[in-house]
Design an enzyme around this catalytic site. Structure first.
Site, PDB file in Angstrom:
ATOM      1  N   GLU A 142      -5.648  -8.051   0.501  1.00 17.99           N
ATOM      2  CA  GLU A 142      -6.492  -7.753   1.575  1.00 17.99           C
ATOM      3  C   GLU A 142      -7.866  -7.505   1.306  1.00 17.99           C
ATOM      4  O   GLU A 142      -8.166  -6.809   0.224  1.00 17.99           O
ATOM      5  CB  GLU A 142      -5.813  -6.395   2.337  1.00 17.99           C
TER       6      GLU A 142
ATOM      7  N   GLU B 261       0.690  -1.243   0.095  1.00 20.96           N
ATOM      8  CA  GLU B 261       0.000  -0.130   0.031  1.00 20.96           C
ATOM      9  C   GLU B 261       0.764   1.194  -0.104  1.00 20.96           C
ATOM     10  O   GLU B 261       0.410   2.222   0.289  1.00 20.96           O
ATOM     11  CB  GLU B 261      -1.104   0.093   1.205  1.00 20.96           C
TER      12      GLU B 261
END
Length: 452
Positions: free
Chosen positions: A393, A301
């Site tokens: 995720e 991320e």
């Protein structure tokens, strides 16, 4: 085209909006408070088929806005609006298969201010998804890594691997899933969160201490998961700042660690950075010596910039990523790693010879089991169809039936730890049981690649 007329009528007459009009015009404005923005377009689709969906909008020059998109109540991803001018822009927000009949497309729950003028559909060709490459970037990869990638290539488009992240070494999520469904995930997610040298920080909350203390022993559990149960192992790395800071220092806001300075030789930051890299290398080597293949997802991320490894932008991130790859592949000779690139943005793109799987992290609203296919298609194009794509995720698990119907070929899913899989609120227990007993889903009992 008749469908365009339907869209126009939907824009003028069939729009549900939870905010008043602006200046009496057929323009609707999204306020920063997500719960105050919802536009629902009711569109009559005359012919079943694939359609590109476009949004006509206007935002302030150089501004940004992000909103979720549902189709008939299922989340397909989000729309990310930005503009270099203050004129009306037209943005493709996704491509989807639509059955004939009335469809409801809802744009909602985001941030930023946007003026939405219209939604448009255009017929699109049936996408012929070419099979991506499952070759490993490390030509000296272990036999088990090669076998695992071969297995992934065999199930591509035919099945999805069930995964579950476990922040703690004990991983109670696994037992609870088995209690609810009778099955375990084939893929278990671990974290190197507690494995570097500066995990005890200033102003440490109980929550941070809990994560660090209970994460210890994750490597040993990962080895057991693979050796005793034949399961697949993946590791991410919430990297506590090498120079310390407050509470959870992997967050940009909690540390003054400068990754640009750390990438310059002979600086204090560089010394501490390298120490951490070598420390994790030792633990990865322990798993390599135990012949445990590890799907490794470092610097995740980064494009969000909320972690320090993304705080200084894509140039520093890429330099750090390539450093990790070089040290672990060429110095530590870690041939047990399958590399995941997890910053899906054009500017943050890693060269294809340095990763094996592209990862997307996306959290749909609770109990919304949409396919998140806008993100899949986006990364498919971003990687030029060269790499398999995993949902690395997520919150709610996409409905396997919807994944098949929309041709959304995620390699695996991976709900986050804690309540995401165990409280019945984000994933209902009924949905969990459906997923884990679905023929499209590979659970541990169906995965026998590494069992004797």
């Amino acid at each position: 085209m008749k469908i365009s007329k339907c869209i126009k009528e939907a824009m003028l007459n069939g729009v549900k909006i939870i905010k008043e009009h602006i200046s009496g015009e057929d323009i609707y404005s999204a306020l920063p408070e997500a719960e105050k923005f919802e536009i629902e377009f009711c569109i009559e689709v005359e012919k079943s088929g694939y359609y590109n969906i476009y949004l006509n909008y206007k935002i302030e020059k150089y501004a940004r806005a992000v909103y979720l998109v549902d189709i008939d109540g299922l989340c397909y991803g989000d729309v990310r609006l930005n503009s270099e001018s203050d004129e009306v822009s037209k943005e493709k927000i996704g491509r989807v298969f639509l059955e004939s009949g009335q469809k409801k497309i809802k744009i909602y729950a985001g941030w930023g201010i946007a003026q939405v003028y219209a939604i448009e559909l255009e017929e699109a060709k049936l996408q012929d998804y070419s099979v991506p490459s499952f070759d490993l970037s490390n030509k000296n990869a272990s036999d088990k890594c090669k076998k695992l990638m071969e297995y992934f290539s065999e199930i591509y488009g035919k099945a999805i691997v069930a995964g579950q992240h476990t922040n703690t070494a004990v991983g109670p999520e696994i037992s609870y899933i088995e209690y609810q469904t009778g099955k375990k995930p084939a893929l278990r997610g671990f974290d190197f969160l507690s494995y570097t040298r500066h995990t005890i920080t200033d102003n440490m909350t109980y929550d941070a201490m809990f994560e660090v203390m209970l994460n210890r022993g994750s490597v040993e559990e990962a080895i057991k998961w693979h050796k005793e149960l034949g399961g697949i192992v993946t590791f991410c790395w919430h990297w506590f700042s090498p120079t310390g800071g407050s509470d959870k220092t992997f967050y940009t806001k909690n540390t003054d660690f400068d990754v640009e300075a750390a990438l310059c030789p002979n600086t204090k930051e560089n010394k501490l950075l390298i120490e951490d890299i070598y420390e994790i290398g030792k633990w990865l080597k322990i798993m390599a010596d135990a012949d445990v293949p590890v799907i490794f997802r470092p610097l995740h991320e980064a494009d969000g910039r909320w972690f320090w490894w993304g705080a200084k932008g894509f140039a520093a991130y890429k330099k750090l990523y390539y450093l990790l790859y070089d040290v672990y592949t060429n110095y530590f000779k870690l041939n047990n790693l399958i590399w995941v690139w997890n910053a899906p943005h054009p500017d943050w793109r890693i060269e294809k010879d340095y990763y094996d799987i592209a990862g997307v992290d996306f959290y749909a609203p609770p109990q919304n089991y949409g396919p998140i296919s806008f993100w899949y298609d986006y990364v498919y194009e971003l990687t030029e169809a060269k790499k398999p794509i995993a949902l690395t995720e997520n919150g709610p698990i996409p409905d396997p039936d919807v994944l098949q119907n929309t041709k959304t070929y995620w390699l695996w899913f991976m709900p986050w730890w804690g309540g995401f899989a165990t409280d019945g609120k984000i994933n209902s227990f009924e949905h969990l049981r459906k997923v884990y007993n679905h023929p499209y889903v590979i659970t541990l009992d169906r995965f026998d690649l590494f069992r004797g």
